[in-house]
Design a protein around this motif. Sequence first.
Motif: not given
Length: 299
Positions: A165-169
């Motif tokens: 989630t953090y990476l894609s954001s």
Amino acid sequence: MNGKIPTHKGPTSGRSYRRNLSLSHNDKLTTNSKFIIPPEFQGTPIHLHQSLLRADPFGCRLFGISEAIGKHLNYSKFWNSGSDKSTQVLLPSKVGMLIAYTPSLLAGVASFWVFSGSDDDGGIRFLMLKSAITIHFLKRDLEVLFLHKFSGHMVLNTALIISSTYLSSAASMIYIQHRVQGFPEPPVDLKYLGLLVFVVGIVGNFYHHYLLSKLRDKNVKGYTIPRGGLFSLVICPHYLFEILTFIGFSLISQTLFSYLCAAGSAAYLLARSRATRNWYRSKFEDFPKNVKALIPYVL
């Protein structure tokens, strides 16, 4: 003049008319959507807007709904809630948190190399966004390594969910900022306000993480009611300042996706803070009733 509407003869007249009609329709869409889609996105392909609306920030909102109904991500106080942990892979909390944050840090660092060409540097706004994202996740990794004191475990699946989630954001905010270079700047430039909000968020978040770390010494591994700073008003001031950090990202970037990221993060952390307040109330009979979950005096 005979009062008739002029018509265009020839095999291309119909196509020309439809093309002109399409352009007129698109102009109306652009005008009507200027308050929905930030100016720097005006004129971009519709499939890009559609992909943004299906993007990761809505996942954060779904996590917020899950938190609100008691289905928690398994870390921190809730690492052992929910399903049978005998069938899942448990990690030391420090390892799990490093898995959660490090890929986003690497994405931020890599962006300085990937978009280092003279045509891709994107100016001060792009530099500010890349720097802010990289600093944020570097801070989180350093806190995990040198500040936080962990007592529980983290489910591997949760670590991977948070990490993705953090990476894609983070990666999407950077990439989209690169893609909109050359589009008109917003009529109101908020990037320096965003930088201020980001600094307030990251400093406030660190300060309250520091206070939490001081609640435990080598002989204390359980939880106590936090004290100091805004803990006298809300149980999760570190979440409040993390939301400010993401609002800072969005104001620096001023893209639709960054606004969705800020909204998604706020939705999740609001629900998580309410669950945390309920947890403290169930564990401590002397928990102050006036202490809210996230926003002083309000919520």
